[in-house]
Design a protein around this motif. Structure first.
Motif, PDB file in Angstrom:
ATOM      1  N   LYS A 257       0.848  -1.195   0.000  1.00  0.00           N
ATOM      2  CA  LYS A 257       0.000   0.000   0.000  1.00  0.00           C
ATOM      3  C   LYS A 257       0.883   1.244   0.000  1.00  0.00           C
ATOM      4  CE  LYS A 257      -3.695  -2.310   2.587  1.00  0.00           C
ATOM      5  NZ  LYS A 257      -4.513  -2.287   3.835  1.00  0.00           N
ATOM      6  N   ILE A 258       0.674   2.123  -0.987  1.00  0.00           N
ATOM      7  CA  ILE A 258       1.481   3.334  -1.109  1.00  0.00           C
ATOM      8  C   ILE A 258       0.577   4.558  -1.171  1.00  0.00           C
ATOM      9  CG2 ILE A 258       3.369   2.122  -2.255  1.00  0.00           C
ATOM     10  CD1 ILE A 258       2.337   3.189  -4.921  1.00  0.00           C
ATOM     11  N   PRO A 259       1.132   5.751  -0.967  1.00  0.00           N
ATOM     12  CA  PRO A 259       0.324   6.974  -1.062  1.00  0.00           C
ATOM     13  C   PRO A 259      -0.356   7.089  -2.426  1.00  0.00           C
ATOM     14  CG  PRO A 259       2.423   7.446  -0.021  1.00  0.00           C
ATOM     15  CD  PRO A 259       2.518   6.042  -0.536  1.00  0.00           C
ATOM     16  N   SER A 260      -1.521   7.708  -2.464  1.00  0.00           N
ATOM     17  CA  SER A 260      -2.327   7.788  -3.685  1.00  0.00           C
ATOM     18  C   SER A 260      -1.658   8.567  -4.808  1.00  0.00           C
ATOM     19  CB  SER A 260      -3.689   8.426  -3.366  1.00  0.00           C
ATOM     20  OG  SER A 260      -3.511   9.736  -2.841  1.00  0.00           O
ATOM     21  N   TYR A 261      -0.727   9.456  -4.478  1.00  0.00           N
ATOM     22  CA  TYR A 261      -0.085  10.275  -5.510  1.00  0.00           C
ATOM     23  C   TYR A 261       1.111   9.583  -6.165  1.00  0.00           C
ATOM     24  CZ  TYR A 261       2.923  11.385  -1.504  1.00  0.00           C
ATOM     25  OH  TYR A 261       3.752  11.302  -0.407  1.00  0.00           O
ATOM     26  N   LEU A 262       1.400   8.352  -5.736  1.00  0.00           N
ATOM     27  CA  LEU A 262       2.489   7.581  -6.346  1.00  0.00           C
ATOM     28  C   LEU A 262       1.904   6.414  -7.151  1.00  0.00           C
ATOM     29  CD1 LEU A 262       5.029   7.400  -3.365  1.00  0.00           C
ATOM     30  CD2 LEU A 262       5.031   8.986  -5.310  1.00  0.00           C
ATOM     31  N   ASP A 263       2.667   5.950  -8.139  1.00  0.00           N
ATOM     32  CA  ASP A 263       2.227   4.840  -8.979  1.00  0.00           C
ATOM     33  C   ASP A 263       3.004   3.571  -8.646  1.00  0.00           C
ATOM     34  OD1 ASP A 263       0.509   6.552 -10.491  1.00  0.00           O
ATOM     35  OD2 ASP A 263       2.267   7.252 -11.613  1.00  0.00           O
ATOM     36  N   LYS A 264       2.313   2.453  -8.665  1.00  0.00           N
ATOM     37  CA  LYS A 264       3.010   1.187  -8.449  1.00  0.00           C
ATOM     38  C   LYS A 264       3.808   0.837  -9.703  1.00  0.00           C
ATOM     39  CE  LYS A 264       0.271  -1.150  -4.917  1.00  0.00           C
ATOM     40  NZ  LYS A 264      -0.446  -2.381  -4.529  1.00  0.00           N
ATOM     41  N   PRO A 265       5.102   0.555  -9.553  1.00  0.00           N
ATOM     42  CA  PRO A 265       5.940   0.203 -10.707  1.00  0.00           C
ATOM     43  C   PRO A 265       5.454  -1.091 -11.359  1.00  0.00           C
ATOM     44  CG  PRO A 265       7.284   0.750  -8.782  1.00  0.00           C
ATOM     45  CD  PRO A 265       5.877   0.586  -8.295  1.00  0.00           C
ATOM     46  N   SER A 266       5.655  -1.192 -12.659  1.00  0.00           N
ATOM     47  CA  SER A 266       5.212  -2.378 -13.386  1.00  0.00           C
ATOM     48  C   SER A 266       5.916  -3.632 -12.894  1.00  0.00           C
ATOM     49  CB  SER A 266       5.456  -2.200 -14.885  1.00  0.00           C
ATOM     50  OG  SER A 266       6.837  -1.970 -15.152  1.00  0.00           O
ATOM     51  N   HIS A 267       7.180  -3.493 -12.450  1.00  0.00           N
ATOM     52  CA  HIS A 267       7.901  -4.687 -11.993  1.00  0.00           C
ATOM     53  C   HIS A 267       7.363  -5.218 -10.669  1.00  0.00           C
ATOM     54  CE1 HIS A 267      10.271  -1.370 -10.144  1.00  0.00           C
ATOM     55  NE2 HIS A 267      10.528  -2.228  -9.188  1.00  0.00           N
ATOM     56  N   TRP A 268       6.579  -4.425  -9.950  1.00  0.00           N
ATOM     57  CA  TRP A 268       5.906  -4.921  -8.762  1.00  0.00           C
ATOM     58  C   TRP A 268       4.749  -5.820  -9.155  1.00  0.00           C
ATOM     59  CZ3 TRP A 268       5.048  -0.859  -4.330  1.00  0.00           C
ATOM     60  CH2 TRP A 268       6.274  -0.348  -3.928  1.00  0.00           C
ATOM     61  N   CYS A 269       3.955  -5.315 -10.083  1.00  0.00           N
ATOM     62  CA  CYS A 269       2.737  -6.024 -10.473  1.00  0.00           C
ATOM     63  C   CYS A 269       3.026  -7.331 -11.180  1.00  0.00           C
ATOM     64  CB  CYS A 269       1.885  -5.113 -11.381  1.00  0.00           C
ATOM     65  SG  CYS A 269       1.415  -3.561 -10.584  1.00  0.00           S
ATOM     66  N   ASN A 270       4.218  -7.428 -11.755  1.00  0.00           N
ATOM     67  CA  ASN A 270       4.580  -8.641 -12.484  1.00  0.00           C
ATOM     68  C   ASN A 270       5.202  -9.717 -11.602  1.00  0.00           C
ATOM     69  OD1 ASN A 270       3.695  -7.491 -14.865  1.00  0.00           O
ATOM     70  ND2 ASN A 270       5.709  -6.641 -15.371  1.00  0.00           N
ATOM     71  N   ARG A 271       5.417  -9.388 -10.324  1.00  0.00           N
ATOM     72  CA  ARG A 271       6.035 -10.363  -9.422  1.00  0.00           C
ATOM     73  C   ARG A 271       5.062 -11.486  -9.078  1.00  0.00           C
ATOM     74  NH1 ARG A 271       7.918  -8.529  -4.090  1.00  0.00           N
ATOM     75  NH2 ARG A 271       9.193 -10.391  -4.134  1.00  0.00           N
ATOM     76  N   ASN A 272       5.620 -12.662  -8.903  1.00  0.00           N
ATOM     77  CA  ASN A 272       4.815 -13.793  -8.455  1.00  0.00           C
ATOM     78  C   ASN A 272       4.642 -13.720  -6.949  1.00  0.00           C
ATOM     79  OD1 ASN A 272       4.596 -15.036 -11.003  1.00  0.00           O
ATOM     80  ND2 ASN A 272       6.643 -15.915 -10.794  1.00  0.00           N
ATOM     81  N   VAL A 273       3.419 -13.705  -6.501  1.00  0.00           N
ATOM     82  CA  VAL A 273       3.149 -13.645  -5.064  1.00  0.00           C
ATOM     83  C   VAL A 273       2.298 -14.835  -4.671  1.00  0.00           C
ATOM     84  CG1 VAL A 273       3.347 -11.142  -4.903  1.00  0.00           C
ATOM     85  CG2 VAL A 273       1.162 -12.134  -5.514  1.00  0.00           C
ATOM     86  N   SER A 274       2.505 -15.271  -3.447  1.00  0.00           N
ATOM     87  CA  SER A 274       1.732 -16.433  -2.978  1.00  0.00           C
ATOM     88  C   SER A 274       0.418 -15.977  -2.369  1.00  0.00           C
ATOM     89  CB  SER A 274       2.552 -17.180  -1.933  1.00  0.00           C
ATOM     90  OG  SER A 274       2.936 -16.340  -0.869  1.00  0.00           O
TER      91      SER A 274
END
Length: 274
Positions: A257-274
């Motif tokens: 969870k990050i502040p609303s004015y920042l964007d989640k990097p694409s390399h975060w969203c592409n990570r494999n999470v359990s």
């Protein structure tokens, strides 16, 4: 929140790709001198490997943020004249850019401080230094080159320190089950799952620090080095002075969870999470 202080590469002459030097390291695959165009910079001022920067070893580019200085120098200070076309002023432009970048970074922090209800008692002082900083960014190139950046930064910093103190005070008064030592070496430290609300991480080296699942609300991150810090599942929603460049250099996932004015990097969203 502060979109006018975010980089807009489409309206910049690729200044960070030319003006700034870098050395071969874990952040860059080769050396480049200041004033030398990066070999990946196209004639339209865009990057030929923009979507593959991390894979190609340009992690430093992924984490860089000019805070809107690039488009301001390109379009306002130099009136839209590309350094390729106005070669006579190219060297000057490359010298002006990093100075304006520093001023824009100060504006970013000051604007965030002005938006906090906790700073009401010294809002006039914050607004005054904000206006003074802004005025410095619209001066003529030769005047910008004469600005005493360290001296101005010290004035700004005094108010940012006070902002941090009052903003974190409410969290610190509640008390925490866990407190970390102020002189702790954070490099690679395991701070997983801790309540770190209201902590002061100002200027700390936090490379590869494990902050996964930790509560980092109202923690001050100004100047903290978060390269490869693990923020998976961490809560940074009310973090103070956190920038896009810090987020880009860290490791996170869809649960961070990050502040609303920042964007989640694409390399975060592409990570494999359990």
């Amino acid at each position: 929140m502060i979109n006018d202080l975010k980089s807009d590469c489409k309206n910049c002459f690729g200044l960070c790709c030319v003006a700034l030097p870098y050395g071969k390291s874990s952040d860059f695959p080769f050396n480049k001198a200041g004033g030398e165009p990066c070999r990946n910079l196209c004639s339209n001022n865009l990057c030929s490997i923009h979507d593959k920067l991390r894979d190609k070893g340009f992690r430093g580019c992924v984490s860089y943020e000019c805070f809107g200085a690039g488009q301001h120098v390109s379009q306002s200070i130099y009136n839209g004249k590309d350094w390729r076309e106005d070669f006579e002023h190219a060297e000057e432009m490359f010298a002006v850019f990093p100075l304006v970048q520093q001023l824009h970074e100060m504006l970013w922090y000051l604007k965030q401080a002005l938006a906090l209800k906790e700073t009401q008692s010294f809002q006039s002082s914050l607004q005054k230094i904000y206006d003074e900083t802004f005025e410095l960014t619209v001066k003529k190139p030769k005047e910008i080159l004469e600005i005493d950046i360290p001296s101005h930064r010290s004035k700004v910093n005094a108010l940012l320190i006070e902002t941090s103190r009052v903003y974190r005070a409410a969290m610190n008064k509640k008390g925490k089950k866990h407190r970390i030592k102020k002189d702790l070496d954070y490099l690679g430290a395991n701070l997983k799952g801790l309540n770190l609300q209201g902590e002061d991480f100002r200027g700390k080296l936090m490379i590869a620090t494990n902050l996964s699942q930790s509560d980092l609300r109202r923690a001050d991150f100004i100047g903290a080095d978060l390269r490869d810090a693990d923020l998976s599942g961490a809560n940074l929603t009310e973090a103070l002075f956190l920038t896009q460049s810090q987020i880009n250099s860290a490791i996170g996932d869809i649960h961070t969870k990050i502040p609303s004015y920042l964007d989640k990097p694409s390399h975060w969203c592409n990570r494999n999470v359990s």
